[in-house]
Design an enzyme around this catalytic site. Sequence first.
Site, PDB file in Angstrom:
ATOM      1  N   ARG A  80      -3.851   1.518  -4.213  1.00 26.28           N
ATOM      2  CA  ARG A  80      -3.298   2.195  -3.192  1.00 26.28           C
ATOM      3  C   ARG A  80      -2.870   1.252  -2.692  1.00 26.28           C
ATOM      4  NH1 ARG A  80      -3.307   6.110   1.855  1.00 26.28           N
ATOM      5  NH2 ARG A  80      -1.217   6.027   1.869  1.00 26.28           N
ATOM      6  N   HIS A 124       5.070   4.157   4.339  1.00 26.55           N
ATOM      7  CA  HIS A 124       3.903   4.066   4.897  1.00 26.55           C
ATOM      8  C   HIS A 124       4.482   3.401   5.817  1.00 26.55           C
ATOM      9  CE1 HIS A 124      -0.646   3.491   5.101  1.00 26.55           C
ATOM     10  NE2 HIS A 124      -0.049   3.222   6.181  1.00 26.55           N
ATOM     11  N   GLU A 169       1.417   9.939   5.504  1.00 23.88           N
ATOM     12  CA  GLU A 169       1.300  10.473   7.154  1.00 23.88           C
ATOM     13  C   GLU A 169       2.455  10.567   8.044  1.00 23.88           C
ATOM     14  OE1 GLU A 169      -1.503   8.239   9.469  1.00 23.88           O
ATOM     15  OE2 GLU A 169      -3.101   8.068   7.722  1.00 23.88           O
ATOM     16  N   ASN A 296      -6.432  11.545   4.780  1.00 23.72           N
ATOM     17  CA  ASN A 296      -6.885  10.727   5.313  1.00 23.72           C
ATOM     18  C   ASN A 296      -7.704  11.168   6.335  1.00 23.72           C
ATOM     19  OD1 ASN A 296      -5.117   9.618   3.160  1.00 23.72           O
ATOM     20  ND2 ASN A 296      -3.316   8.751   5.404  1.00 23.72           N
ATOM     21  N   TYR A 298     -10.405   9.958   9.309  1.00 21.46           N
ATOM     22  CA  TYR A 298     -11.206   9.008   9.587  1.00 21.46           C
ATOM     23  C   TYR A 298     -12.355   9.705  11.075  1.00 21.46           C
ATOM     24  CZ  TYR A 298      -7.962   6.041   8.116  1.00 21.46           C
ATOM     25  OH  TYR A 298      -7.872   5.497   7.179  1.00 21.46           O
ATOM     26  N   GLU A 355      -7.358   7.987   2.277  1.00 18.12           N
ATOM     27  CA  GLU A 355      -8.271   6.860   3.396  1.00 18.12           C
ATOM     28  C   GLU A 355      -9.686   7.426   3.838  1.00 18.12           C
ATOM     29  OE1 GLU A 355      -5.045   5.622   6.266  1.00 18.12           O
ATOM     30  OE2 GLU A 355      -3.889   5.807   5.052  1.00 18.12           O
TER      31      GLU A 355
HETATM   32  C1  GCO Z   1      -3.270   5.891   9.051  1.00 14.88           C
HETATM   33  C2  GCO Z   1      -2.816   4.920   7.795  1.00 14.88           C
HETATM   34  C3  GCO Z   1      -3.358   3.574   8.317  1.00 14.88           C
HETATM   35  C4  GCO Z   1      -4.028   2.479   9.354  1.00 14.88           C
HETATM   36  C5  GCO Z   1      -5.744   3.339   9.417  1.00 14.88           C
HETATM   37  C6  GCO Z   1      -6.622   2.906  10.362  1.00 14.88           C
HETATM   38  O1  GCO Z   1      -3.851   6.597   8.570  1.00 14.88           O
HETATM   39  O2  GCO Z   1      -3.755   5.750  10.153  1.00 14.88           O
HETATM   40  O3  GCO Z   1      -2.540   5.144   6.588  1.00 14.88           O
HETATM   41  O4  GCO Z   1      -2.068   2.815   8.515  1.00 14.88           O
HETATM   42  O5  GCO Z   1      -4.176   1.379   9.700  1.00 14.88           O
HETATM   43  O6  GCO Z   1      -5.812   4.770   9.432  1.00 14.88           O
HETATM   44  O7  GCO Z   1      -6.055   3.561  11.629  1.00 14.88           O
END
Ligand code: GCO
Length: 454
Positions: A80, A124, A169, A296, A298, A355
């Site tokens: 991707r 992006h 995002e 995505n 985290y 992600e």
């Molecule tokens: C996001 C973006 C990425 C970031 C990654 C780490 O999810 O913020 O897609 O560009 O770099 O997530 O923060």
Amino acid sequence: MSKEPVIRFPEGFRWGVAASAYQIEGGYDEDGRGLSIWDTFCRQPGKVERGETGDVAADHYHRWREDVQIMADLGLQVYRFSIAWPRILPEGTGRVNPPGLDFYDHLVDALLEKGITPLPTLYHWDLPQALQDKGGWGNRDTAHYFAEYARIVGERLSDRVQNWITHNEPFVAAVAGHFTGEHAPGLQDPFLTFRAGHHLLLSHGYAVEALRATAKQTLQIGIALNLSPVHPASESEADQQAARRYDGVLNRLFLDPILCAKYPEDIVELLGPVMPQVEPDDMRHIAVPLDFVGVNYYSRTVIRYDPDFPLIQASEIKPEGREYSQMWEIYPPGIYELLTRVWKDYRPASIFVTENGVCVPDGVDFDGRVRDYRRIRYLRDHLVQVHRAIAEGVPVHGYLVWSLLDNFEWAFGYRMRFGLTYVDFETQKRIIKESGYWFARVIRENGFNPDMAI
Ligand code: GCO
């Protein structure tokens, strides 16, 4: 690791990595590329740590063949990447820049030659500066310019590229770019924020329609959303209500229009006059049928009631006693909670983890290896949770690590390293980290032993 993976993913599960143009390409002024809002933003004093920019980044614009070889060596099945709008249309609309299209054409051919599926993201965050000069995402016309850009790229690549992502995002592009000002274009205007958010969503719908209209084959199209389970800081009614409001703005304000053709009523009421003007046909375009939803993930988000926070009276806190990366709490169950919630509440046809990754201080040991065992633990623990969701029937069909290479982490510059591959930004030397070798084995075995010693 033991011979037989204890956790095995379904046959056909897709494994890969994610990256973005501005964060890895460099070549910011080469071969006719126009300026983006991030080129402008980086040059504003104090916006990016150490005044760093994406001018060179990981020099992927010149080293892409080497990087594709790394992908092949790792056995990646999906790559991707994002296409830089300013390379294709330097002024954002009108004149097309042939070398820009050629770059992605060659990249796609190289990926296909290695048996790697290209998964381009159209946007992006690198809006052409020329369009920002006309109001950017605050200008409804930008949604139409985006569809024009999608059509041009689709006409060139859709004979070989079947899978597409329109936006990365839109929440971050709208809020960080127009409310907090932490991202380009660095504005702080609540009215503009939600107008930009609406036009980003509208442009998503227009782009899907444009791609389908010009496609040379049946396409699989989705969008990548930054989603997070929102937990109240305490059981108090005030914190629980604040968490609900924050969930509404972070998650439901984008999921509901895209998948249900409506804005969440509680948030419409909450935002009141700040909600954007919605034209009669807008929601029909925004909710154009999709083939997959990209998630995505985290970390989770913990919210307390904060009477001083504008609009939503909710603020994020960092709970004590938890493990943190350089940016977020490490909370693996959150990806399970999120995947099961998206499936339960929205029933998308397919979900991709577009992600997932972590930034931890990586260093090169005396023997030239990068022993990033914390990143292996992060990926392992999150994959256990992804597998748990799949076992409960959630249609997760792929998992992409953020990211292939250490890269430009927006306002943090190059301080945050997310890559499976270490990049020495002085020499541009690449070193595959231990996590890269670990992930390559997970792909080969389509699974792993979660009890493995790390
Ligand atoms: C996001 C973006 C990425 C970031 C990654 C780490 O999810 O913020 O897609 O560009 O770099 O997530 O923060």
